[in-house]
Scaffold this motif. Structure first.
Motif, PDB file in Angstrom:
ATOM      1  N   GLU A 133     -10.687   3.622 -34.563  1.00 22.86           N
ATOM      2  CA  GLU A 133     -10.843   2.507 -35.501  1.00 22.86           C
ATOM      3  C   GLU A 133      -9.868   1.386 -35.150  1.00 22.86           C
ATOM      4  O   GLU A 133     -10.235   0.206 -35.169  1.00 22.86           O
ATOM      5  CB  GLU A 133     -10.596   3.007 -36.925  1.00 22.86           C
ATOM      6  CG  GLU A 133     -10.771   1.941 -37.977  1.00 22.86           C
ATOM      7  CD  GLU A 133     -10.366   2.444 -39.358  1.00 22.86           C
ATOM      8  OE1 GLU A 133     -10.624   3.622 -39.669  1.00 22.86           O
ATOM      9  OE2 GLU A 133      -9.768   1.646 -40.102  1.00 22.86           O
ATOM     10  N   ILE A 134      -8.638   1.768 -34.806  1.00 20.29           N
ATOM     11  CA  ILE A 134      -7.649   0.759 -34.404  1.00 20.29           C
ATOM     12  C   ILE A 134      -8.135   0.026 -33.160  1.00 20.29           C
ATOM     13  O   ILE A 134      -7.930  -1.166 -33.011  1.00 20.29           O
ATOM     14  CB  ILE A 134      -6.286   1.436 -34.153  1.00 20.29           C
ATOM     15  CG1 ILE A 134      -5.721   1.942 -35.472  1.00 20.29           C
ATOM     16  CG2 ILE A 134      -5.306   0.479 -33.495  1.00 20.29           C
ATOM     17  CD1 ILE A 134      -4.498   2.819 -35.316  1.00 20.29           C
ATOM     18  N   GLN A 189      -2.524   2.209 -27.581  1.00 19.06           N
ATOM     19  CA  GLN A 189      -3.918   2.565 -27.864  1.00 19.06           C
ATOM     20  C   GLN A 189      -4.556   3.280 -26.683  1.00 19.06           C
ATOM     21  O   GLN A 189      -5.282   4.249 -26.846  1.00 19.06           O
ATOM     22  CB  GLN A 189      -4.736   1.314 -28.187  1.00 19.06           C
ATOM     23  CG  GLN A 189      -4.400   0.698 -29.525  1.00 19.06           C
ATOM     24  CD  GLN A 189      -5.110  -0.631 -29.735  1.00 19.06           C
ATOM     25  OE1 GLN A 189      -6.088  -0.935 -29.053  1.00 19.06           O
ATOM     26  NE2 GLN A 189      -4.618  -1.422 -30.663  1.00 19.06           N
ATOM     27  N   ARG A 215      -7.103  14.208 -34.048  1.00 17.16           N
ATOM     28  CA  ARG A 215      -6.894  12.762 -34.109  1.00 17.16           C
ATOM     29  C   ARG A 215      -6.258  12.263 -32.813  1.00 17.16           C
ATOM     30  O   ARG A 215      -6.626  11.205 -32.292  1.00 17.16           O
ATOM     31  CB  ARG A 215      -5.987  12.416 -35.301  1.00 17.16           C
ATOM     32  CG  ARG A 215      -5.566  10.965 -35.345  1.00 17.16           C
ATOM     33  CD  ARG A 215      -4.797  10.620 -36.590  1.00 17.16           C
ATOM     34  NE  ARG A 215      -3.465  11.229 -36.628  1.00 17.16           N
ATOM     35  CZ  ARG A 215      -2.584  11.012 -37.590  1.00 17.16           C
ATOM     36  NH1 ARG A 215      -2.899  10.228 -38.610  1.00 17.16           N
ATOM     37  NH2 ARG A 215      -1.405  11.577 -37.565  1.00 17.16           N
ATOM     38  N   ALA A 216      -5.312  13.053 -32.299  1.00 20.14           N
ATOM     39  CA  ALA A 216      -4.639  12.638 -31.073  1.00 20.14           C
ATOM     40  C   ALA A 216      -5.564  12.729 -29.861  1.00 20.14           C
ATOM     41  O   ALA A 216      -5.526  11.884 -28.974  1.00 20.14           O
ATOM     42  CB  ALA A 216      -3.391  13.477 -30.856  1.00 20.14           C
ATOM     43  N   ARG A 231      -7.981   9.263 -46.805  1.00 24.83           N
ATOM     44  CA  ARG A 231      -9.172   9.270 -45.971  1.00 24.83           C
ATOM     45  C   ARG A 231      -9.648  10.689 -45.709  1.00 24.83           C
ATOM     46  O   ARG A 231      -8.850  11.612 -45.640  1.00 24.83           O
ATOM     47  CB  ARG A 231      -8.866   8.632 -44.626  1.00 24.83           C
ATOM     48  CG  ARG A 231      -8.557   7.201 -44.783  1.00 24.83           C
ATOM     49  CD  ARG A 231      -8.474   6.621 -43.435  1.00 24.83           C
ATOM     50  NE  ARG A 231      -8.382   5.189 -43.551  1.00 24.83           N
ATOM     51  CZ  ARG A 231      -8.805   4.366 -42.629  1.00 24.83           C
ATOM     52  NH1 ARG A 231      -9.341   4.845 -41.523  1.00 24.83           N
ATOM     53  NH2 ARG A 231      -8.692   3.085 -42.803  1.00 24.83           N
ATOM     54  N   TYR A 256      -9.329   7.622 -36.669  1.00 24.31           N
ATOM     55  CA  TYR A 256      -8.434   6.498 -36.943  1.00 24.31           C
ATOM     56  C   TYR A 256      -7.987   5.751 -35.672  1.00 24.31           C
ATOM     57  O   TYR A 256      -7.965   4.521 -35.638  1.00 24.31           O
ATOM     58  CB  TYR A 256      -7.220   6.985 -37.735  1.00 24.31           C
ATOM     59  CG  TYR A 256      -6.309   5.880 -38.186  1.00 24.31           C
ATOM     60  CD1 TYR A 256      -6.784   4.836 -38.973  1.00 24.31           C
ATOM     61  CD2 TYR A 256      -4.963   5.858 -37.820  1.00 24.31           C
ATOM     62  CE1 TYR A 256      -5.951   3.813 -39.392  1.00 24.31           C
ATOM     63  CE2 TYR A 256      -4.123   4.840 -38.243  1.00 24.31           C
ATOM     64  CZ  TYR A 256      -4.617   3.830 -39.024  1.00 24.31           C
ATOM     65  OH  TYR A 256      -3.786   2.816 -39.435  1.00 24.31           O
TER      66      TYR A 256
END
Ligand SMILES: Nc1ncnc2c1ncn2[C@@H]1O[C@H](COP(=O)(O)OP(=O)(O)OP(=O)(O)O)[C@@H](O)[C@H]1O
Ligand SMILES: [Mg+2]
Lengths: 271, 299
Positions: free
Chosen positions: A133-134, A106, A178-179, A122, A130
């Motif tokens: 969110e994790i 993470q 996202r990354a 999604r 995402y």
């Protein structure tokens, strides 16, 4: 000299029922095909040693089946090594237990995939958010950040679209956003641009370079295309049948190919 | 030539032995149910009150309100006026032919059975998807559950709990639960490995992967399993009525013994209507929930 941010030591990976049993043979340098034919184990990687410096784009290349994906999946331990150490920011991640490994992923690592691997149910925005969110970042905060990165990759206004409504290039921009959204400083990219057509691909390469000049992430980039490797890479490593045959700067490799295998790659780029 | 007798006669076990085995097993089970039957029965008390409560609710609500609610649910699930109207007309016809009460009883049994089958089946399917060993253990058990003639379930259940609603519900659930379990397992196993890997790469743990990737992506398959479970539960209605489950099954049973063809047909048709309604509602819900998974029409 700067300390390496990623240091791989004597990393070997054997796929099969009892990898430990055939490790002595692997250490003696048995050929991949012999190992498979006579011992029913697949050689993924053999005795890999690598140092990757902070802020560089390190390209790993090789033909299909040479072990590129296997190698990059060790960096975040999607694959467990058969032998060897993987030091990232001073931690040997082969020693981490489940929870600690999840935490480590993470905070320090993020990844972009060849076939995008977005969550189809999604929206674009929630896909980008995402990772946060994790990490249990609350919704308004992660959405705000996701919106920022959406804009950075040039997809402003696509918030509420679903991945299947986007083109391949756009989807991979979402994958990149996202990354980047988690602020991890190591970015793993497994043939991230290989599924895109040449024009879009060049565009994405330019975008990555431009972002990188600002962000200074450590990027491990996999490709089987030397043009791409030369364009993006600060340094390049070349894999053949699970073995690292050469590493160095693009110029070094172009001018001093270590063997015919590397030579063949280089021929392609000169043409 | 006594030693060659086994060639012409099947080497059967001694009748006395077989009888002894049967007696011993039946006796042991009877003793078990005598000793624990009451406790087991009280264990199922909450289930009974749930069932009675549901039935009571459906029967005391005015018929037009029930029809309204069911049509509204079918509209919400499908966004189709046609389905919604069809449902309303079908239920009206059921009431018009005097089968309202039986239909409501059957509906409450089916709903309770389905809810329980989901509550038990989905978690079991999740565990099964996680472990190959469990899968290889459960698969034959599920095969047996599904192929064993439904009547056979009635015997031990009735021995244990007597005649009534609860044994009926248990028999129905045993018979109808395999599809939910099977398709939950299958759906989760078929989830795109790339997407799952992405979740792992960003540091998601098992639960997070399950709730944010595996279950949502498996949902269409799980819904197909739930749909099959409902259909199987409905097909058990007549069998279950043999052990005292009230509803549409009992008139059917009565018409078999008394040769009332029309009565049997009407009640059979009412079961068909319920099946179609449940099927359409769950199918169209599943279809709508997966619309983002399909490639958009207009590219
Ligand atoms: N799970 C596995 N089980 C057995 N063998 C495997 C497994 N994963 C990879 N291998 C073997 O390891 C070798 C390297 O595979 P890898 O996917 O890393 O290649 P690659 O360089 O990424 O190829 P490509 O360019 O096609 O993606 C291959 O020979 C493959 O057969
Ligand atoms: Mg690969």
């Amino acid at each position: 000299m700067t300390e390496p941010i990623i240091r791989i030591k004597h990393l070997s990976k054997v796929f099969g029922k009892q990898p430990q049993k055939v490790m002595p043979l692997v250490r003696q340098g048995i050929h991949k095909d012999t190992l498979l034919a006579e011992h029913e184990h697949a050689l993924g990687l053999r005795d890999i040693n690598l140092d990757i410096l902070p802020g560089e784009i390190f390209v790993i290349m090789g033909l299909s089946g040479s072990g590129k994906s296997t190698l990059i999946r060790h960096f975040n331990r999607l694959i467990d090594p058969t032998e060897g150490e993987i030091w990232i920011k001073g931690t040997d991640i082969t020693q981490l237990k489940n929870k600690a490994l999840e935490q480590f992923r993470q905070q320090h690592l993020s990844m972009v995939f060849q076939r995008f691997a977005l969550l189809p149910h999604r929206t674009v925005l929630d896909n980008i958010a995402y990772g946060l969110e994790i990490q249990k970042v609350d919704k308004p905060k992660r959405r705000e950040k996701a919106r920022y990165w959406l804009k950075q990759v040039g997809l402003e206004g696509y918030d509420a679209q679903y991945p299947n409504q986007l083109s391949g290039g756009q989807q991979q921009r979402v994958g990149l956003a996202r990354a980047l959204c988690t602020d991890a400083d190591i970015l793993l990219m497994d043939e991230a641009f290989s599924a895109l057509d040449p024009l879009i691909r060049a565009e994405m390469q330019d975008q990555l370079k431009q972002l990188q000049s600002r962000l200074r992430k450590t990027i491990v980039f996999i490709t089987h295309d030397l043009d791409e490797a030369v364009k993006l890479g600060d340094r390049i490593a070349i894999l053949k049948d699970g073995i690292l045959v050469q590493q160095g700067t693009p110029e070094h490799i172009l001018h001093n190919p270590a063997d015919e295998y590397v030579e063949a790659f280089v021929q392609n780029v000169r043409r | 030539m006594a030693d060659a007798l086994w060639l012409s006669e099947f080497p059967e076990m001694e009748r006395a032995d077989l009888r002894a085995i049967r007696k011993a097993l039946d006796g042991a089970y009877r003793d078990f149910s005598r000793a624990y039957g009451d406790q087991i029965e009280s264990f199922f008390d909450p289930l009974l009150s749930l069932l009675i409560g549901f039935e009571h609710l459906l029967l005391t609500t005015p018929w037009w309100l029930v029809i309204l609610v069911i049509s509204a649910i079918s509209y919400l699930a499908s966004r189709s006026i046609k389905l919604c109207l069809g449902v309303a007309i079908a239920f009206f016809a059921i009431g018009y032919f005097g089968m309202w009460e039986d239909t409501m009883q059957t509906m409450s049994i089916i709903l309770v059975c389905t809810l329980l089958a989901i509550a038990i089946g989905v978690p079991v399917g999740i565990l099964m998807a996680r472990s190959n060993r469990l899968q290889s253990l459960l698969t034959p058990a599920l095969d047996v559950m599904q192929t064993m003639p439904a009547f056979v379930y009635l015997i031990p259940v009735v021995m244990l709990l007597g005649i009534g609603r609860i044994p009926g519900v248990i028999a129905v659930i045993i018979y109808a639960i395999p599809p939910v379990i099977r398709l939950t397992n299958l759906g989760i196993r078929l989830v795109d490995k790339d997407v799952l890997e992405a979740a792992t790469a960003f540091g998601a743990g098992y639960l997070k992967r399950l709730t944010s990737v595996q279950l949502p992506l498996a949902l269409p398959t799980i819904m197909a399993g739930i749909n099959q479970t409902i259909m199987m539960a409905l097909s058990m209605v007549v069998v279950a009525s043999m052990i005292g489950v009230k509803g549409l099954g009992q008139p059917v049973l009565k018409s078999i013994t008394n040769q009332y063809f029309t009565l049997g047909l009407l009640n059979g048709l009412a079961i068909v209507v319920l099946a179609i309604v449940f099927d359409r509602i769950s199918q169209s819900y599943a279809h709508r929930s997966q619309r983002h998974l399909q490639r958009a029409q207009h590219d």
